[in-house]
Design a protein around this motif. Sequence first.
Motif, short mmCIF file in Angstrom:
data_model
loop_
_atom_site.label_atom_id
_atom_site.label_comp_id
_atom_site.label_asym_id
_atom_site.label_seq_id
_atom_site.Cartn_x
_atom_site.Cartn_y
_atom_site.Cartn_z
N GLU A 1 39.33 47.47 58.64
CA GLU A 1 38.10 48.16 59.04
C GLU A 1 36.91 47.66 58.22
O GLU A 1 35.81 47.45 58.76
CB GLU A 1 38.27 49.67 58.85
CG GLU A 1 37.09 50.48 59.33
CD GLU A 1 37.30 51.97 59.17
OE1 GLU A 1 36.30 52.68 59.02
OE2 GLU A 1 38.46 52.42 59.18
N ILE A 2 37.11 47.44 56.93
CA ILE A 2 36.04 46.94 56.07
C ILE A 2 35.60 45.55 56.54
O ILE A 2 34.41 45.30 56.74
CB ILE A 2 36.50 46.89 54.60
CG1 ILE A 2 36.66 48.30 54.05
CG2 ILE A 2 35.52 46.08 53.74
CD1 ILE A 2 37.43 48.37 52.73
N ILE A 3 36.55 44.65 56.72
CA ILE A 3 36.23 43.27 57.07
C ILE A 3 35.63 43.18 58.47
O ILE A 3 34.61 42.53 58.68
CB ILE A 3 37.47 42.36 56.95
CG1 ILE A 3 38.07 42.42 55.55
CG2 ILE A 3 37.13 40.92 57.35
CD1 ILE A 3 37.13 42.14 54.42
N GLU A 4 36.24 43.84 59.43
CA GLU A 4 35.75 43.77 60.81
C GLU A 4 34.48 44.59 61.00
O GLU A 4 33.62 44.21 61.81
CB GLU A 4 36.83 44.23 61.79
CG GLU A 4 37.98 43.24 61.89
CD GLU A 4 39.02 43.64 62.92
OE1 GLU A 4 39.11 44.83 63.28
OE2 GLU A 4 39.76 42.74 63.35
N GLY A 5 34.35 45.68 60.26
CA GLY A 5 33.21 46.58 60.45
C GLY A 5 32.00 46.26 59.62
O GLY A 5 30.95 46.90 59.78
N GLY A 6 32.12 45.34 58.70
CA GLY A 6 30.96 44.97 57.91
C GLY A 6 30.83 45.61 56.56
O GLY A 6 29.86 45.41 55.85
N GLY A 7 31.80 46.44 56.16
CA GLY A 7 31.88 46.89 54.77
C GLY A 7 31.15 48.13 54.38
O GLY A 7 30.80 48.96 55.19
N VAL B 1 46.15 48.83 54.52
CA VAL B 1 45.86 47.67 55.38
C VAL B 1 44.80 48.05 56.41
O VAL B 1 43.85 47.30 56.64
CB VAL B 1 47.15 47.17 56.06
CG1 VAL B 1 46.84 46.18 57.17
CG2 VAL B 1 48.09 46.55 55.03
N ASP B 2 44.95 49.21 57.02
CA ASP B 2 43.99 49.62 58.06
C ASP B 2 42.57 49.72 57.51
O ASP B 2 41.62 49.30 58.16
CB ASP B 2 44.41 50.96 58.67
CG ASP B 2 45.64 50.85 59.55
OD1 ASP B 2 45.97 49.73 59.99
OD2 ASP B 2 46.28 51.89 59.79
N GLU B 3 42.43 50.27 56.30
CA GLU B 3 41.10 50.36 55.71
C GLU B 3 40.53 48.98 55.42
O GLU B 3 39.34 48.73 55.64
CB GLU B 3 41.13 51.19 54.43
CG GLU B 3 41.22 52.67 54.67
CD GLU B 3 41.14 53.51 53.41
OE1 GLU B 3 41.15 54.73 53.55
OE2 GLU B 3 41.07 52.95 52.29
N ALA B 4 41.37 48.07 54.94
CA ALA B 4 40.89 46.71 54.65
C ALA B 4 40.41 46.02 55.92
O ALA B 4 39.35 45.39 55.93
CB ALA B 4 41.99 45.89 53.99
#
Length: 108
Positions: free
Chosen positions: A98-104, A93-96
């Motif tokens: 980070e991907i969505i909020e951080g721009g991928g 969940v944390d990685e997902a």
Amino acid sequence: MTEQDIQNLIRAALTPIATVFRVNTGTVKTIDGRFFKTGVPKGFSDLCGYRKSDGKMFFVEVKSETGKLRPDQEHFLRQMNKYPVITGVARSVDEAIEIIEGGGKYYE
């Protein structure tokens, strides 16, 4: 934990920040025994959707702790990276988030 378990946790966790769709790929067998192919290309990511803050589209491939990208999944993500969308591989969940909020582009 299976990839499906992780996908379900990610979908629930992303609800406040994104609209998420689970995409099944390949061939599906219907109740009456017929088969049909889904309408997405081979390697299409497990989850896709858009960020609620700005409508930016994303594609996230979900893997278990030891899961590896298949060549068709890696190809799909590389192709999507040619466009202004968010892509990534999430094992939690944390990685997902980070991907969505951080721009991928967070993958092996």
